[in-house]
Design an enzyme around this catalytic site. Structure first.
Site, PDB file in Angstrom:
ATOM      1  N   GLY A  69      14.532 -37.656  -0.732  1.00 27.69           N
ATOM      2  CA  GLY A  69      14.184 -38.907  -1.385  1.00 27.69           C
ATOM      3  C   GLY A  69      12.921 -39.532  -0.827  1.00 27.69           C
ATOM      4  O   GLY A  69      12.182 -38.911  -0.046  1.00 27.69           O
ATOM      5  N   PRO A  70      12.645 -40.774  -1.199  1.00 27.59           N
ATOM      6  CA  PRO A  70      11.383 -41.413  -0.845  1.00 27.59           C
ATOM      7  C   PRO A  70      11.174 -41.620   0.650  1.00 27.59           C
ATOM      8  O   PRO A  70      10.044 -41.553   1.131  1.00 27.59           O
ATOM      9  CB  PRO A  70      11.447 -42.750  -1.582  1.00 27.59           C
ATOM     10  N   GLU A 114      12.758 -31.629  -1.175  1.00 29.00           N
ATOM     11  CA  GLU A 114      13.404 -32.279  -2.320  1.00 29.00           C
ATOM     12  C   GLU A 114      14.037 -33.613  -1.938  1.00 29.00           C
ATOM     13  O   GLU A 114      14.777 -34.195  -2.718  1.00 29.00           O
ATOM     14  CB  GLU A 114      14.482 -31.359  -2.910  1.00 29.00           C
ATOM     15  N   ALA A 172      11.076 -35.899  -9.163  1.00 25.26           N
ATOM     16  CA  ALA A 172      11.229 -36.140 -10.594  1.00 25.26           C
ATOM     17  C   ALA A 172      11.290 -37.644 -10.810  1.00 25.26           C
ATOM     18  O   ALA A 172      12.028 -38.350 -10.103  1.00 25.26           O
ATOM     19  CB  ALA A 172      12.497 -35.479 -11.127  1.00 25.26           C
ATOM     20  N   GLU A 212       0.826  -1.211   0.000  1.00 25.93           N
ATOM     21  CA  GLU A 212       0.000   0.000   0.000  1.00 25.93           C
ATOM     22  C   GLU A 212       0.862   1.264   0.000  1.00 25.93           C
ATOM     23  O   GLU A 212       0.535   2.255  -0.660  1.00 25.93           O
ATOM     24  CB  GLU A 212      -0.929   0.007   1.221  1.00 25.93           C
ATOM     25  N   SER A 223      20.643 -41.899 -11.306  1.00 21.85           N
ATOM     26  CA  SER A 223      19.439 -41.090 -11.484  1.00 21.85           C
ATOM     27  C   SER A 223      19.671 -39.820 -12.295  1.00 21.85           C
ATOM     28  O   SER A 223      18.720 -39.085 -12.566  1.00 21.85           O
ATOM     29  CB  SER A 223      18.870 -40.698 -10.110  1.00 21.85           C
TER      30      SER A 223
END
Length: 361
Positions: free
Chosen positions: A290-291, A288, A157, A56, A171
């Site tokens: 891993g599993p 990000e 990914a 503002e 990977s």
């Protein structure tokens, strides 16, 4: 009743607000557009950095005397408190603004009340214009206020058959350069990037933003329960961005910049980690890891958005994107609402959020 001109002005305010993503925490992203008394554009601005002028104020400075009798369109209810800057509600009153249209009410107990202050001063106030769009653009900060923890976006990914690595562990690279560049955009919009010890051991990631001019580097966070994965010389320890290592309270480590957290069955407490980050001013997290780490966050109910980059590749074997998440039967599956699908180079970027439970009739 809102007009087409009102909607256009608020839409521009929402676009302006987005320019502050990644640089305003622990404050929200906010945009403001001012039309003069005749309905012509007079000023515009957005909150650029924490501690700096609010949206503002930027818009009022640009509008000058043309603000008198005009309308201010703000994505978030004007604040009503004095912190590092003064209350925006009072600034609008003093500038002679005749009408304020804001999209989303301020859930912060310390800052709310701006609308009441404006009305008490005789300003016409309207709420709710393009509220869903404005909320989506400010969802990280709103989530942090409502839940008391950072907003978590899990990014992964994978191949089209859901593999994040081949059977031999390789990977790099499953997805395209275009997708990897897009991930840097996500990093630039986040306050912190989190990975686990497995990712550090396998990839020695850097985790800093590259290729985006003017980006504020996020805090790099490594969940290293035993304090043994991050070795001297690791790329996350360079001076490109700040780094925090999360270890167990009883871990023996000589690492600096650590936060000690309680253990749980399969690692560190995710709620405790998020609380510690929230106390450090982190309002948005890009997960990000891993599993295993992703599974821990899902099991803790701490994933607010999923962004998957799917490459037109098949492996047939190898690690999957998500490990044990405490889900043992299909009825317990975490159902998602697909919100976007976009081609990024040869890949497909899929965005989804946890589905809301249906309301009982």
């Amino acid at each position: 009743m809102a007009t087409a001109a009102d909607a256009d002005a608020m839409r521009r305010a929402i676009q302006l607000a987005a320019r502050g993503l990644g640089s305003t925490s622990p404050n929200p992203v906010v945009g403001c557009v001012i039309l003069d008394a005749s309905g012509q554009p007079a000023g515009a601005g957005f909150h650029q950095r924490a501690g700096g002028p609010h949206a503002e104020v930027h818009a009022l400075r640009e509008a000058g005397e043309r603000a008198r009798g005009g309308t201010a369109y703000v994505t978030l209810e004007p604040c009503n408190h004095t912190g590092r800057t003064g209350p925006c509600a009072q600034a609008l009153v003093e500038a002679g603004i005749g009408r304020v249209v804001y999209a989303v009410g301020d859930p912060n107990a310390q800052a709310t009340g701006g609308a009441d202050t404006l009305r008490a001063a005789g300003v016409q106030v309207e709420q709710g214009l393009l509220a869903d769009q404005a909320e989506a653009g400010n969802i990280a900060w709103l989530t942090s206020v409502r839940l008391g923890r950072p907003y978590v976006l899990w990014k992964y990914a994978a191949t089209l058959d859901g593999r994040i690595a081949a059977q031999d562990g390789t990977s790099r690279w499953i997805t395209s350069p275009e997708s990897r560049a897009d991930v840097h955009r996500l990093r630039a919009e986040a306050d912190a990037v989190i990975v686990g010890s497995g990712t550090v051991r396998a990839d020695d990631p850097h985790l800093a933003v590259r290729g985006i001019e003017g980006a504020v580097q996020p805090l790099r966070v490594v969940v290293d329960t035993e304090g043994t994965a991050v070795k001297p010389g690791a790329r996350v320890l360079d001076d490109a961005a700040p780094t925090l290592i999360a270890v167990a309270g009883d871990a023996e480590t000589g690492l600096l910049d650590v936060v000690r957290l309680p253990r749980e069955a399969h690692g560190l407490s995710v709620p405790a980690l998020l609380e510690a980050l929230h106390q450090r001013g982190v309002r948005s997290v890009l997960l990000e890891g891993g599993p295993t780490l992703a599974g821990a966050f899902v099991a803790a109910g701490a994933v607010d958005k999923v962004v998957g980059y799917l490459a037109p590749v098949l492996l047939g074997a190898g690690r999957t994107a998500l490990a044990d998440a405490g889900i043992s039967t299909i009825t317990e599956a975490l159902r998602l609402d697909m919100t976007e699908t976009v081609r990024v180079g040869p890949d497909l970027r899929v965005t989804a959020t946890p589905a809301k439970a249906p309301k009982e009739r």
